[in-house]
Design a protein around this motif. Structure first.
Motif, mmCIF file in Angstrom:
data_model
loop_
_atom_site.group_PDB
_atom_site.id
_atom_site.type_symbol
_atom_site.label_atom_id
_atom_site.label_comp_id
_atom_site.label_asym_id
_atom_site.label_seq_id
_atom_site.Cartn_x
_atom_site.Cartn_y
_atom_site.Cartn_z
ATOM 1 N N HIS A 167 0.829 -1.202 0.000
ATOM 2 C CA HIS A 167 0.000 0.000 0.000
ATOM 3 C C HIS A 167 0.863 1.252 0.000
ATOM 4 O O HIS A 167 1.776 1.395 0.824
ATOM 5 C CB HIS A 167 -0.919 0.013 1.226
ATOM 6 C CG HIS A 167 -2.000 -1.008 1.155
ATOM 7 N ND1 HIS A 167 -2.632 -1.524 2.255
ATOM 8 C CD2 HIS A 167 -2.562 -1.641 0.095
ATOM 9 C CE1 HIS A 167 -3.542 -2.403 1.887
ATOM 10 N NE2 HIS A 167 -3.500 -2.496 0.573
ATOM 11 N N GLY A 168 0.566 2.157 -0.908
ATOM 12 C CA GLY A 168 1.255 3.432 -0.932
ATOM 13 C C GLY A 168 0.581 4.418 0.006
ATOM 14 O O GLY A 168 -0.425 4.120 0.647
ATOM 15 N N SER A 169 1.121 5.602 0.074
ATOM 16 C CA SER A 169 0.565 6.661 0.920
ATOM 17 C C SER A 169 -0.298 7.568 0.049
ATOM 18 O O SER A 169 0.188 8.516 -0.555
ATOM 19 C CB SER A 169 1.686 7.460 1.584
ATOM 20 O OG SER A 169 1.150 8.508 2.347
ATOM 21 N N TYR A 170 -1.588 7.256 0.004
ATOM 22 C CA TYR A 170 -2.514 8.009 -0.842
ATOM 23 C C TYR A 170 -3.468 8.798 0.047
ATOM 24 O O TYR A 170 -4.674 8.581 0.059
ATOM 25 C CB TYR A 170 -3.310 7.061 -1.740
ATOM 26 C CG TYR A 170 -2.476 6.094 -2.540
ATOM 27 C CD1 TYR A 170 -1.397 6.544 -3.300
ATOM 28 C CD2 TYR A 170 -2.747 4.740 -2.531
ATOM 29 C CE1 TYR A 170 -0.630 5.655 -4.045
ATOM 30 C CE2 TYR A 170 -1.988 3.844 -3.273
ATOM 31 C CZ TYR A 170 -0.932 4.310 -4.028
ATOM 32 O OH TYR A 170 -0.178 3.436 -4.760
ATOM 33 N N THR A 171 -2.931 9.714 0.835
ATOM 34 C CA THR A 171 -3.732 10.389 1.853
ATOM 35 C C THR A 171 -4.838 11.252 1.265
ATOM 36 O O THR A 171 -5.846 11.502 1.916
ATOM 37 C CB THR A 171 -2.835 11.268 2.740
ATOM 38 O OG1 THR A 171 -2.102 12.176 1.898
ATOM 39 C CG2 THR A 171 -1.858 10.413 3.526
ATOM 40 N N SER A 204 -8.390 6.183 0.629
ATOM 41 C CA SER A 204 -7.681 6.244 1.914
ATOM 42 C C SER A 204 -8.453 7.053 2.952
ATOM 43 O O SER A 204 -8.411 6.752 4.146
ATOM 44 C CB SER A 204 -6.297 6.872 1.723
ATOM 45 O OG SER A 204 -5.518 6.095 0.854
ATOM 46 N N LEU A 221 -2.563 -2.406 6.403
ATOM 47 C CA LEU A 221 -1.746 -1.872 5.313
ATOM 48 C C LEU A 221 -0.575 -2.819 5.062
ATOM 49 O O LEU A 221 0.085 -3.277 5.991
ATOM 50 C CB LEU A 221 -1.238 -0.480 5.669
ATOM 51 C CG LEU A 221 -2.313 0.586 5.902
ATOM 52 C CD1 LEU A 221 -1.664 1.917 6.288
ATOM 53 C CD2 LEU A 221 -3.179 0.756 4.660
ATOM 54 N N THR A 246 3.147 -3.562 3.715
ATOM 55 C CA THR A 246 4.417 -2.881 3.429
ATOM 56 C C THR A 246 5.199 -3.605 2.351
ATOM 57 O O THR A 246 6.232 -3.113 1.894
ATOM 58 C CB THR A 246 5.264 -2.795 4.706
ATOM 59 O OG1 THR A 246 5.480 -4.112 5.232
ATOM 60 C CG2 THR A 246 4.556 -1.951 5.766
#
Length: 479
Positions: free
Chosen positions: A385-389, A394, A408, A410
């Motif tokens: 999972h990427g950081s798609y804030t 998300s 999540l 890694t």
């Protein structure tokens, strides 16, 4: 002279005879084309039929349909309503579809440049009808684009609600508003009445009917005849009413002699809505639910019945999806699939006719605009999972899943769905070659179909394309 006149009359008579024969032959050929009915429920979980393992919801008509046709245990839709309908109608992953919006909305406003199943069938003589939930012109029951309704996407007749029934339902016939704030408890029966009327009206020619039930999406509502009848609570009441009305359609096909020339396809748009608890259905033994990339979000019950064409009482474990219906129906109907664009679905007519059992293809799991996983054969690989804030996925979607399903990753996670259908045990470390092969497929999908913040090389455009002049649809407000 008399002889000449007799010869002329004979020639004229023969010409007329051959013209009549030609017309009759053409009519016979046209009528020999099979009919297609797609019954599409809303938020019905994988387990929510008797023939798929429900212990407290009774579905005798659909169960009989399965015993007379083919049941698919690895059948995939999309994980939320609008994208699922776009995939079904166009034979393509929703991320690839042309949209008449800015692309941020999870529920696409499908551009008129897209070609639907109805538009594929009309050139070969089909009458087309759409009944139920549309959801491809906007999800809100008031804030939809009136120029993207069924009549502009290939449907001759339509009786529908523009979006979901989260709060209220307004009914439209073709382009005229006919009822505001409709009684939701009447919808399942009314949709079925409309479906039977459409079949009766068009039974002398080939037809395609898309019946997209509003239920069991919440707000749940059921008629008095079914209220409190199911051991599965209100949700079970709703499913049992749908089952009864599926039986009405099947019975009508038999009564009218259309039964053996009609493919009836029953499936759901996505998995059950976990956040709705008892009103949200069940996906067991699958993990997850609607909005997630787990199996419970994408894998849905599916049955295809066509006596004499689809072998009775069979179960297919092939990976089949809603995106396959457009090319499959086109093949059976003798229609042409669009050649000017990528169609992700494959023709599975040999699978459903029982003439082949082999199908080797990947399936990609898109959580709205984010590529999450791929399945090929028994293997399913979830991406890290990427950081798609800033993404709605998300920001809002995690609450729609059980806490244990919000984890999540890694690193890529691999599951063997043949031995671990509930996706409990990561076997990535033991199968590095499988992981590498599936990562290559995912890289291809990112390039060709797209991923978050990236349109694929063969994706159609997003944006406000030109469309029909406003069609004088009566404005709808909330009052």
């Amino acid at each position: 002279m008399l002889l000449i006149n007799k010869i002329k009359k004979l020639v004229i008579t023969l010409v007329c005879y051959f013209l009549v024969c030609a017309c009759s032959l053409a009519l016979k050929t046209d009528n020999s084309k099979p009919n297609f009915i797609i019954i599409f429920t809303d938020d019905q979980g994988y387990q929510d039929l008797g023939c798929f393992g429900s212990s407290n919801i009774k579905t005798p008509h659909i169960d009989k349909m399965a015993s007379e046709g083919m049941k698919f245990t690895n059948f995939y839709a999309q994980t939320v309503c609008g994208p699922s309908r776009a995939a079904l109608m166009t034979g393509s992953y929703p991320m690839r579809n042309a949209r008449n919006d800015n692309g941020d909305n999870p529920h696409p406003k499908l551009a008129l440049s897209e070609v639907t199943i109805a538009e594929v069938l009309k050139p070969v003589g089909y009458k087309t009808g759409m009944i139920g939930k549309w959801d491809l012109a906007g999800h809100n029951p008031e804030l939809f684009n009136p120029d993207l309704l069924p009549m502009y996407q290939g449907f001759d007749e339509s009786f529908f609600t523009p979006g979901s029934n989260d709060a209220r339902v307004h009914l439209i016939r073709n382009k005229k508003l006919v009822e505001k704030n409709a009684d939701m408890s009447t919808l399942t029966k009314r949709y079925t009445n409309e479906a039977i009327h459409f079949i009766d009206k068009n039974k002398e020619q080939p037809f395609f009917l898309y019946l997209a039930h509003t239920m069991p999406h919440t707000k749940l509502a059921v008629s008095e005849a079914f209220r409190g009848k199911s051991e599965g609570g209100l949700y079970g009441d709703v499913i049992e009413e749908i089952d009864y009305n599926v039986g009405r359609i099947l019975d009508y096909l038999k009564q009218t002699g259309l039964d053996e020339n009609t493919y009836v396809i029953f499936t759901s748009d996505n998995g059950p809505w976990w956040i709705k608890k008892d009103h949200g259905g069940h996906a067991e033994p699958l993990r997850g639910a609607k909005t997630s990339a787990w199996e419970g979000g994408f894998r849905v019950p599916a049955i295809i019945r066509a006596p004499g064409k689809v072998p009775a009482g069979k179960t297919s474990e092939n990976i089949v999806a809603t995106i396959d219906l457009l090319p499959t129906i086109a093949k059976i109907a003798g229609a042409t699939v669009p050649k000017d664009r990528v169609i992700d679905g494959v023709d599975v007519s040999e699978i459903i006719h029982g003439t082949s059992t082999e199908l080797d293809r990947p399936f990609f799991y898109y959580q709205h605009h984010i590529l999450r996983a791929v399945r090929k054969g028994k293997w399913k690989l979830h991406l890290a999972h990427g950081s798609y804030t800033k993404s709605i996925v998300s920001r809002k979607w995690p609450i729609h899943s059980a806490p244990k399903d919000r984890e999540l990753f890694t690193k890529p996670i691999l599951y063997n769905l043949e031995t671990d259908i509930a996706e409990t045990t990561d076997v990535a470390d033991e199968n590095p070659k499988v992981v590498a092969a599936l990562l290559k497929l995912l890289d291809w999908a990112k390039q060709d179909i797209g991923d978050i913040n990236k349109r694929g090389e063969n994706a159609r455009p997003v944006g406000n394309e030109p469309y029909h002049t406003p069609n004088n649809l009566i404005p709808i407000d909330k009052k």
